[in-house]
Scaffold this motif. Structure first.
Motif, short mmCIF file in Angstrom:
data_model
loop_
_atom_site.label_atom_id
_atom_site.label_comp_id
_atom_site.label_asym_id
_atom_site.label_seq_id
_atom_site.Cartn_x
_atom_site.Cartn_y
_atom_site.Cartn_z
N ILE A 19 0.83 -1.20 0.00
CA ILE A 19 0.00 0.00 0.00
C ILE A 19 0.87 1.26 0.00
O ILE A 19 0.63 2.21 -0.75
N ARG A 21 3.87 1.61 -1.16
CA ARG A 21 4.51 1.77 -2.46
C ARG A 21 3.50 2.23 -3.51
O ARG A 21 3.87 2.94 -4.45
N GLU A 22 2.24 1.83 -3.37
CA GLU A 22 1.21 2.35 -4.27
C GLU A 22 1.05 3.85 -4.08
O GLU A 22 0.88 4.59 -5.05
N ALA A 24 3.40 5.87 -3.04
CA ALA A 24 4.60 6.48 -3.63
C ALA A 24 4.52 6.49 -5.15
O ALA A 24 4.98 7.43 -5.80
N GLY A 25 3.94 5.43 -5.73
CA GLY A 25 3.88 5.32 -7.18
C GLY A 25 2.78 6.15 -7.81
O GLY A 25 2.88 6.56 -8.96
N GLN A 26 1.70 6.42 -7.06
CA GLN A 26 0.55 7.09 -7.67
C GLN A 26 0.45 8.58 -7.39
O GLN A 26 -0.27 9.28 -8.08
#
Lengths: 302, 416
Positions: A19, A21-22, A24-26
């Motif tokens: 979650i 990392r999501e 951070a990625g989004q």
């Protein structure tokens, strides 16, 4: 069991890292809300696992009500220095002054509601589009229904009837300008899960989580520490008790529990044996009404 | 100890909330202050009984209307397992909520009122369980006390449901007679069912085998985030952070990057900063590649000899979740794991009547809560597996680009 089997704590840990990392990625400008309590300390630990050897892709932010336990503040500063990450602090005190807000009166006057103003100002100041928080669904009934990615409008409001469906492990973090997402990586953890994780990962905590002696008064059956914010009046009986804190919030709205738990193992045994929920035992502010949390969340509270 | 995520399907009338309340209560997951709070509200206070159903209603509107609107998550554990319950509403107007709750579930409890037997709602819930491919099903025949704990009633329901299960292709189905309100056959085996030779519900939930649900044969990994410290001592460090969706990755494995198709070798695997030799399904890891290839968020890293389908066109069973209808020609963003692409709905093949399982061919559109099958075309090829084969890489969501809302749940399937 085969060697390709993940223990339940490892599953929860992996989900939380996924979650984060999501987020951070989004998102372009996320932040991690850090209160100095065990849940947000665990979030920092999870972030280290998610992003090291890189830097965190977000700063830590702390909404300082001015009513903190000194032990929690010292711990915060030490931790931030240790991990070498950025900490942003905004004080509720300043918001009250700048915006001419009216504070609650009386002995247990809490700034819990006012911190929402500081939080929303902070979001606007730094244009944060996602805030990672340590809320858990087992804490409270309204939280049990909140998504892991929870969209808030530009006033920070949560609309429980208009939540996005959240399927599989797919998180939709698309928002309009001005909106933000509150992301909750440890949604599926219980209080006991957190303590078991702290034990297995040997995570350090502020000393007030462990049994210590303190001067307290009784307020509706709860033990409240005497401090510069809670001054006993003539009806109060000041007692010296051996206590610990189950949650760390403001000194004005967090109650202590009697305890002789000096280690994590002792705390875990106490929690397994306890008859009262975490919020019920330690939060003075949730007793106001059946839907107290739902109402606060709707207006931008975490 | 591991985790079982399960969904309970049924309505308030079937005693669903009472069953959940009972599981929480008997596993001692309800604490005094929470009990006091529901005692205060209990509608049937006159009878002196606590209404366990009140434990599960979280929002004010739900308490006011006495129904469950949204999915609520509840937690309890026993020494053997941690349980996560997705408590979803049962009425047809909340099909999308049930689909949401079902998407992560490994087991479904289908509640049947012993007095009514298999009804339309049972079929609808079972159809959703089947569409979402929940591997394990428990048919809990509730309110047995109201049919004099009759083995004949139970057996007739069993015979009826077996037809439903066969029709839908449900494989692992377990039948348990219970009385949630009295706690019969929930934690302890009830003396009221001497004719029942199986285990009580909680014991079954504790023992149902979950390991074989995890796919360890088809390695899939979706890149979430690229870790690049760019410090002096780590200026060459480039790690691909993500979760192993399925399968096992080993250092030295020959891998392919999708969609580019370029091949390289796994040079290093890290978990929580520690180097490991292998990583398997459900672990969050960091992968390193031998060669300097351009890899970014949304790309997949798979074994070069075991690739998912790659196509710009696929079929999908879609549960529609928005009040604006879905029509052929509509464009959405399709998100599968961390990959997002533009997509367009081609033709709608049929609409499924979830009550009768009849297919209505070529409807003009799909409305809220409809379940349809359609062809989807994507702007660039997506790497996916058939949902029936690998849930974790066959489930996708549709996002309305203008409202940003999640509007559809897709179970993908290749065209061939």
């Amino acid at each position: 069991m085969s060697k390709y089997h993940l223990d339940y704590l490892a599953q929860l840990e992996s989900e939380a890292i996924h979650i984060m990392r999501e987020v951070a990625g989004q998102f372009e400008r996320p932040a991690l809300l850090f209160s100095g309590g065990k849940d947000s300390i665990s979030l920092v630990h999870l972030a280290l696992k998610a992003f090291r050897p890189g830097k965190f892709p977000f700063p830590l932010v702390h909404i300082d009500t001015g009513h903190n336990f000194p032990e929690a503040l010292q711990f915060r500063d030490k931790l931030v220095e240790q991990i070498g990450e950025k900490l942003i602090v905004r004080k509720v005190e300043d918001t009250i002054r700048e915006k001419n807000l009216t504070e609650q009166k009386g002995k247990f006057a809490s700034r819990n509601a006012l911190q929402t103003y500081t939080l929303l100002d902070l979001i606007e100041e730094f244009k944060f589009d996602a805030l990672i928080g340590g809320a858990r669904r087992d804490e409270e009934k309204a939280r049990a229904k909140e998504r892991i990615f929870s969209v808030r409008d530009e006033f920070g409001q949560w609309d429980p009837k208009l939540q996005r469906p959240e399927l599989w492990n797919i998180y939709n973090g698309r928002i309009h300008k001005g909106e933000n997402v509150r992301a909750f990586p440890i949604s599926n953890w219980t209080e006991l899960d957190i303590w078991n994780y702290i034990k297995s990962e040997k995570i350090a905590l502020p000393s007030i989580y462990f049994a210590h002696e303190r001067e307290v008064i009784r307020h509706e059956g709860q033990l409240v520490a005497v401090s510069e914010f809670i001054i006993p009046d003539s009806n109060d009986v000041v007692e010296r008790r051996r206590v610990r804190y189950r949650t760390v919030g403001d000194m004005t709205c967090t109650a202590a529990v009697e305890s002789s738990a000096y280690s994590i193992e002792d705390i875990i045994s106490e929690i397994i044996a306890t008859k009262t929920s975490e919020r019920g035992e330690t939060r003075i502010d949730d007793k106001v009404s059946e839907a107290a949390m739902e109402d606060r969340k709707k207006t931008g509270y975490f | 100890m591991d985790i079982l995520r399960f969904i309970t399907a049924g309505s308030v009338d079937d005693g669903k909330s009472t069953l959940i309340g009972r599981l929480l209560y008997d596993s001692k997951s309800i604490l005094i202050d929470q009990l006091e709070a529901i005692e205060k509200q209990s509608k049937n206070r006159d009878s002196g009984e606590i209404d366990l159903a009140l434990l599960t209603d979280g929002l004010r509107a739900e308490r006011e209307q006495g129904i469950t609107i949204d999915v609520a998550y509840k937690y309890f554990s026993t020494p053997k397992r941690k349980f996560i319950i997705a408590d979803a509403p049962g009425h047809i107007q909340y099909t999308r909520n049930m689909v949401t709750g079902a998407s992560n579930a490994a087991l479904a409890i289908i509640l049947i009122d012993a007095r009514n037997g298999v009804v339309e709602q049972t079929r609808r819930h079972s159809a959703i369980v089947s569409l979402l491919h929940i591997p394990h099903v428990v048919v809990a025949v509730n309110k047995m006390d109201l049919v004099q704990n009759s083995p004949d009633v139970f057996n007739n329901i069993l015979i009826d449901y077996e037809k439903v299960a066969r029709n839908l292709g449900l494989k692992d189905v377990k039948y348990i007679p219970i009385s949630a309100i009295n706690g019969d056959n929930i934690v302890e085996k009830s003396p009221n069912f001497p004719w029942y030779s199986g285990v009580p519900l909680l014991q079954y939930l504790e023992e149902v085998e979950l390991e074989s649900d995890v796919n360890l044969t088809d390695p899939r990994f979706s890149v979430q985030y690229v870790i690049r410290p760019q410090t002096e001592d780590l200026h060459d460090y480039r790690g691909y952070a993500g979760k192993v969706i399925s399968g096992i990755y080993r250092k030295g494995d020959r891998v392919a990057i999708l969609p580019s198709g370029l091949e390289t070798t796994l040079s290093r695997i890290e978990i929580g900063g520690q180097e490991v030799e292998e990583a398997f399904a459900q672990q969050s890891v960091v992968l390193h590649l031998e060669d300097d290839i351009d890899v970014s968020r949304g790309d997949m890293i798979v074994k070069s000899d075991n690739r998912p389908q790659q196509s710009q066109e696929c079929k999908a069973v879609i549960c529609w979740m928005d009040s604006k209808p879905l029509k052929p020609g509509n464009k959405y963003l399709l998100q599968i794991n961390s990959t997002r692409v533009k997509s367009v709905i081609r033709e709608i093949h049929y609409r499924l009547d979830v009550n009768t399982l009849k297919q209505e061919p070529q409807p003009e559109k799909a409305a809220l809560n409809d379940i349809i099958e359609a062809t989807i075309k994507t702007a660039t090829p997506i790497a996916f597996d058939d949902y029936d084969h690998l849930r974790q890489n066959g489930g996708a969501i549709l996002i309305d680009e203008t409202s940003n809302v999640t509007v559809g749940a897709c179970m993908l399937q290749g065209l061939n």
